[in-house]
Design an enzyme around this catalytic site. Sequence first.
Site, mmCIF file in Angstrom:
data_model
loop_
_atom_site.group_PDB
_atom_site.id
_atom_site.type_symbol
_atom_site.label_atom_id
_atom_site.label_comp_id
_atom_site.label_asym_id
_atom_site.label_seq_id
_atom_site.Cartn_x
_atom_site.Cartn_y
_atom_site.Cartn_z
ATOM 1 N N SER A 143 -21.993 23.981 13.787
ATOM 2 C CA SER A 143 -22.427 25.399 13.788
ATOM 3 C C SER A 143 -23.935 25.395 13.643
ATOM 4 C CB SER A 143 -21.936 26.037 12.609
ATOM 5 O OG SER A 143 -22.398 27.432 12.497
ATOM 6 N N TYR A 156 -20.724 25.843 3.559
ATOM 7 C CA TYR A 156 -20.725 25.630 5.014
ATOM 8 C C TYR A 156 -21.686 25.050 5.506
ATOM 9 C CZ TYR A 156 -18.985 26.900 9.517
ATOM 10 O OH TYR A 156 -18.653 27.204 10.944
ATOM 11 N N LYS A 160 -21.523 21.465 7.704
ATOM 12 C CA LYS A 160 -21.862 21.599 9.146
ATOM 13 C C LYS A 160 -23.049 20.564 9.519
ATOM 14 C CE LYS A 160 -18.143 23.731 10.751
ATOM 15 N NZ LYS A 160 -17.010 23.323 11.354
#
Length: 250
Positions: A143, A156, A160
């Site tokens: 991402s 997150y 990532k």
Amino acid sequence: MNGTANDMQNNICVVTGAARGLGRCISETLALAGAARVYACDIDMTPADAWLSEHDNVTAVTLDVCDGDALSHLSARILAEHGRLDVLVNNAGITRDALLEKMTDTDWDRVLDVNLKGVFLMTQAMLPLMKLHQSGSIVSISSIVGTDGNIGQSNYGASKGGLITMTKGWAKELARGGAQIRANCIAPGFINTEMTQAVPQKVLDKMTARIPLGHLGEPTDIAQGVLFLASQRARYITGQVLKIDGGLVL
């Protein structure tokens, strides 16, 4: 979901997080591009019932990417049925967003377990199938949050970002001895999926205004990137991060 009919050249593929959204689109794109078999995996494949019947070369597999026994079983099944694996797409991922001061240990651990450890475990389980012929393509969905960070996504972003670094290490490790096993990442920006459709329109408008191309991406934009990196068109590309974000992060 269009792809050149022979881009996958009868390849055997595994896609995680495949029941809906990006995973569904990626699975269908690989299937339509000539894959002999796509193992579409998710912790709950029920949402896939509506589209699985449209593709006789897609097999639904219910599993948790953090379940080592389930991954071993899948590896043994693929070995028995096809004797190899050509493409692994690590797409499964979750979010548990919160500001730093409010993020719980549970939310941190769950996101890192699925998004990072799950990719490690899945790749570790599938790698022997690629090593049988010393070739294959691993494409992991990261991402732009993993490259540039975002408010309220410490867990997150860490998962990532770690995925990108892990992939670069794999690119070096798996090419030793002349092997043609490649590992790359795709870093999507804002994509029109069920997740973004749940965002209030006011927030969505602000997000869109930041994108130079002026609109959200579609799942097909990501799926076509996966198809390219998975295919022999990208045979000399490894250890790279392909941003597909409409120019959001430049």
